[in-house]
Design a protein around this motif. Structure first.
Motif, mmCIF file in Angstrom:
data_model
loop_
_atom_site.group_PDB
_atom_site.id
_atom_site.type_symbol
_atom_site.label_atom_id
_atom_site.label_comp_id
_atom_site.label_asym_id
_atom_site.label_seq_id
_atom_site.Cartn_x
_atom_site.Cartn_y
_atom_site.Cartn_z
ATOM 1 N N VAL A 30 -83.158 30.493 83.202
ATOM 2 C CA VAL A 30 -83.896 30.015 84.378
ATOM 3 C C VAL A 30 -83.641 30.904 85.592
ATOM 4 O O VAL A 30 -84.588 31.318 86.286
ATOM 5 C CB VAL A 30 -83.523 28.550 84.690
ATOM 6 N N LEU A 31 -82.380 31.219 85.859
ATOM 7 C CA LEU A 31 -82.078 31.959 87.077
ATOM 8 C C LEU A 31 -82.512 33.419 87.005
ATOM 9 O O LEU A 31 -82.938 33.990 88.012
ATOM 10 C CB LEU A 31 -80.579 31.870 87.379
ATOM 11 N N VAL A 32 -82.404 34.036 85.841
ATOM 12 C CA VAL A 32 -82.869 35.424 85.716
ATOM 13 C C VAL A 32 -84.377 35.505 85.900
ATOM 14 O O VAL A 32 -84.895 36.362 86.620
ATOM 15 C CB VAL A 32 -82.451 36.019 84.354
ATOM 16 N N ILE A 33 -85.106 34.591 85.260
ATOM 17 C CA ILE A 33 -86.567 34.576 85.421
ATOM 18 C C ILE A 33 -86.940 34.289 86.867
ATOM 19 O O ILE A 33 -87.802 34.960 87.454
ATOM 20 C CB ILE A 33 -87.207 33.537 84.476
ATOM 21 N N ASN A 34 -86.266 33.307 87.461
ATOM 22 C CA ASN A 34 -86.554 32.942 88.852
ATOM 23 C C ASN A 34 -86.243 34.105 89.790
ATOM 24 O O ASN A 34 -86.986 34.367 90.748
ATOM 25 C CB ASN A 34 -85.732 31.717 89.255
ATOM 26 N N SER A 35 -85.166 34.835 89.507
ATOM 27 C CA SER A 35 -84.770 35.955 90.356
ATOM 28 C C SER A 35 -85.799 37.084 90.301
ATOM 29 O O SER A 35 -86.238 37.597 91.334
ATOM 30 C CB SER A 35 -83.398 36.472 89.910
ATOM 31 N N ILE A 36 -86.177 37.472 89.089
ATOM 32 C CA ILE A 36 -87.079 38.618 88.930
ATOM 33 C C ILE A 36 -88.496 38.300 89.409
ATOM 34 O O ILE A 36 -89.177 39.156 89.983
ATOM 35 C CB ILE A 36 -87.089 39.090 87.465
ATOM 36 N N THR A 37 -88.946 37.073 89.196
ATOM 37 C CA THR A 37 -90.316 36.714 89.599
ATOM 38 C C THR A 37 -90.488 36.656 91.108
ATOM 39 O O THR A 37 -91.617 36.595 91.604
ATOM 40 C CB THR A 37 -90.733 35.360 88.985
ATOM 41 N N THR A 38 -89.373 36.662 91.852
ATOM 42 C CA THR A 38 -89.492 36.709 93.314
ATOM 43 C C THR A 38 -89.638 38.143 93.817
ATOM 44 O O THR A 38 -89.904 38.362 94.996
ATOM 45 C CB THR A 38 -88.257 36.074 93.985
ATOM 46 N N LEU A 39 -89.437 39.116 92.919
ATOM 47 C CA LEU A 39 -89.558 40.522 93.314
ATOM 48 C C LEU A 39 -91.032 40.929 93.389
ATOM 49 O O LEU A 39 -91.830 40.562 92.539
ATOM 50 C CB LEU A 39 -88.839 41.433 92.310
ATOM 51 N N THR A 40 -91.350 41.679 94.388
ATOM 52 C CA THR A 40 -92.712 42.210 94.502
ATOM 53 C C THR A 40 -92.793 43.631 93.952
ATOM 54 O O THR A 40 -93.865 44.138 93.680
ATOM 55 C CB THR A 40 -93.158 42.215 95.976
ATOM 56 N N ASN A 41 -91.625 44.245 93.772
ATOM 57 C CA ASN A 41 -91.569 45.618 93.288
ATOM 58 C C ASN A 41 -90.514 45.712 92.189
ATOM 59 O O ASN A 41 -89.326 45.521 92.436
ATOM 60 C CB ASN A 41 -91.226 46.561 94.445
ATOM 61 N N LEU A 42 -90.945 46.026 90.953
ATOM 62 C CA LEU A 42 -90.006 46.114 89.842
ATOM 63 C C LEU A 42 -89.073 47.315 89.979
ATOM 64 O O LEU A 42 -88.027 47.362 89.332
ATOM 65 C CB LEU A 42 -90.769 46.193 88.513
ATOM 66 N N VAL A 78 -96.066 28.156 86.174
ATOM 67 C CA VAL A 78 -94.806 28.543 85.518
ATOM 68 C C VAL A 78 -93.734 28.850 86.555
ATOM 69 O O VAL A 78 -92.572 28.439 86.423
ATOM 70 C CB VAL A 78 -95.026 29.768 84.603
ATOM 71 N N LYS A 79 -94.114 29.564 87.600
ATOM 72 C CA LYS A 79 -93.156 29.905 88.650
ATOM 73 C C LYS A 79 -92.639 28.661 89.362
ATOM 74 O O LYS A 79 -91.455 28.562 89.679
ATOM 75 C CB LYS A 79 -93.809 30.867 89.655
ATOM 76 N N GLN A 80 -93.553 27.694 89.586
ATOM 77 C CA GLN A 80 -93.131 26.444 90.214
ATOM 78 C C GLN A 80 -92.171 25.663 89.305
ATOM 79 O O GLN A 80 -91.190 25.074 89.766
ATOM 80 C CB GLN A 80 -94.346 25.593 90.566
ATOM 81 N N LEU A 81 -92.467 25.677 87.996
ATOM 82 C CA LEU A 81 -91.601 24.995 87.039
ATOM 83 C C LEU A 81 -90.210 25.631 87.023
ATOM 84 O O LEU A 81 -89.189 24.918 87.052
ATOM 85 C CB LEU A 81 -92.210 25.051 85.636
ATOM 86 N N ILE A 82 -90.163 26.964 86.978
ATOM 87 C CA ILE A 82 -88.886 27.671 86.959
ATOM 88 C C ILE A 82 -88.102 27.391 88.241
ATOM 89 O O ILE A 82 -86.882 27.170 88.208
ATOM 90 C CB ILE A 82 -89.105 29.185 86.785
ATOM 91 N N ALA A 83 -88.790 27.395 89.381
ATOM 92 C CA ALA A 83 -88.126 27.127 90.662
ATOM 93 C C ALA A 83 -87.549 25.712 90.688
ATOM 94 O O ALA A 83 -86.431 25.488 91.174
ATOM 95 C CB ALA A 83 -89.107 27.326 91.814
ATOM 96 N N SER A 84 -88.293 24.744 90.139
ATOM 97 C CA SER A 84 -87.816 23.362 90.087
ATOM 98 C C SER A 84 -86.605 23.240 89.159
ATOM 99 O O SER A 84 -85.613 22.578 89.489
ATOM 100 C CB SER A 84 -88.929 22.430 89.600
#
Length: 452
Positions: free
Chosen positions: A85-97, A200-206
């Motif tokens: 959860v935290l790795v996905i949540n962390s990376i999906t907040t990035l705008t630049n890979l 999906v992003k909202q679910l991961i954040a929750s």
């Protein structure tokens, strides 16, 4: 037979009653709002005293061990969900890979450099203390050296084939890699069709917020878990087991302490420009849990809370660095310990070592700390790799088995603290460290975060 059975039952009950009284006392201190860090420290001291008493009177400590195992299992249950959860949540907040690549390079570089420094300190301390002096070579019974995995085996172990099966088996590295793939895919799809990935992003954040709350519930049990784990450890080994190898224990802990104070303290003070005393006070829950559980994976949920809520590193940095650190950051297990053991074994078996050998110890320790990522028992594997590289007898590892659990507490505490330090350094370099909030928070507890 009946007398033996009655004695065993009485012994069991005595340790249980003593433990319940101590747990009740710790609960009372919590109700009186004594700081979390102080309660953990008191629990550690009471556990040590109780364990020595149990060992001295040959009392059955299985009930105490069960309490500690329950605590460890509760924390362990969070590791895999937390990583995903935290790795996905962390990376999906990035705008630049590209930012992700930069963070990754910085993180791994810090891990490698600090492990190399740890190995250097281990070499110097072992040379000065000479822990193998006076120990004669003895046949090691039932010793089987750990097999060094080949490069292809290491790669195959890191690549996920069935992430659900690997999650069930507690293999963090493949799960971490799977989570990174999923997160990068979410970012890629979201750049073209943001409405598709938004649920999906909202679910991961929750889920991230919910997991943080579960972590708080489990952290509240830390003083009781610390007491039980230390009591069981002291009851099992006792003082007499440690006496023959006391110089090896002292050399290891001296090297760990020097690395902890000067390497970590220096990086915190001179690179991050943070008061190291305040930093270590805030990192204390991580240090205590790592010391008692002897597992970087088990410490991960607590370390995540410490890094984000007490050190004030951003969730984005912490969610990437902490899981990676629990896997490959081995300043204690892969740096200090193999170096000290190599010099100990060379002395015991009368094998002379020169400057080139010491350099080889440091280089191999750095490389093996990455190479054995995800392999169970990394300290044993790293030590095997170093001894093999030096041509030293692997049977020498068997001489250290009696004290492995005792030194493993210090090794793991240094590993976990190194991850906390790396998180601070990376966050500071990326402008994602809230220095003002760090300096403002003064309480030596987790009460600010709902844990009392």
């Amino acid at each position: 037979m009946n007398n033996n059975l009655i004695a065993a039952i009485q012994s069991n009950w005595i340790t249980l009653v003593i433990s319940l009284v101590i747990i009740g006392f710790l609960y009372f201190l919590g109700r009186k709002r004594l700081g979390f860090g102080y309660r953990v420290l008191i629990a550690l001291g009471l556990g040590l005293v109780a364990g020595i008493i149990f060992n001295s009177y040959k009392l059955d400590y299985k009930n105490v061990s069960t309490i500690g195992t329950i605590y460890v299992n509760l924390v362990r249950m969070l590791v895999i969900p937390l990583v995903v959860v935290l790795v996905i949540n962390s990376i999906t907040t990035l705008t630049n890979l590209g930012h992700l690549r930069k963070i990754g390079v910085k993180t791994i570089s810090i891990f490698l450099i600090t492990t190399g420094i740890a190995a250097l300190i281990g070499v110097i301390v072992a040379i000065l203390v000479d822990p193998g002096a006076g120990i004669t070579q003895e046949a090691v019974k039932n010793f089987k050296p750990r097999e060094i995995p080949t490069f292809s085996q290491v790669i195959l172990d890191l690549v996920p084939s069935n992430p659900f099966n690997e999650a069930a088996n507690g293999k963090v590295v493949p799960v971490l890699i799977f989570a990174i793939f999923v997160a990068v895919a979410i970012v890629h799809v979201g750049s073209k069709k943001p409405e598709v990935v938004e649920p999906v992003k909202q679910l991961i954040a929750s889920l991230s917020q919910i997991l943080h709350q579960v972590i708080k519930y489990v952290i509240k049990l830390t003083p009781y878990g610390v007491y039980a784990l230390i009591a069981a450890m002291a009851a099992r080994y006792g003082v007499e087991t440690l006496a023959p190898l006391i110089k090896l224990i002292l050399a290891t802990y001296a090297a760990l302490l020097i690395h902890f104070i000067f390497t970590f303290g220096g990086l915190v003070a001179f690179v991050a420009k943070v008061n190291p005393i305040k930093f270590f006070k805030k990192a204390y829950p991580t240090i205590a849990v790592a010391f008692t559980t002897r597992s970087s994976y088990v410490t991960l949920p607590v370390n995540m809370e410490v890094i984000t809520k007490r050190i004030r590193v951003s969730d984005r940095i912490a969610s990437f660095v902490a899981p990676l650190g629990a896997t490959i950051n081995m300043n204690g297990c892969g740096g200090v310990w193999p170096a000290v053991v190599a010099i100990f074994v060379a002395r015991v078996y009368n094998v002379p070592l020169g400057l080139s050998d010491y350099v080889l110890i440091i280089l191999v320790s750095m490389i093996s700390s990455i190479g054995v990522a995800g392999v169970p028992g990394p300290a044993a594997i790293s030590t095997t790799v170093v001894l093999t590289a030096l041509g030293l007898p692997l049977e020498g590892i068997g001489l250290t088995l009696a004290i492995d659990a005792v030194v493993d507490m210090g090794r793991t505490a240094v590993n976990a603290t190194g991850t906390t330090v790396a998180s601070l350094l990376v966050a500071n370099s990326e402008g994602e460290f809230d220095r003002e909030a760090f300096n403002r928070d003064e309480e030596d507890s987790l009460e600010l975060n709902g844990v009392s």
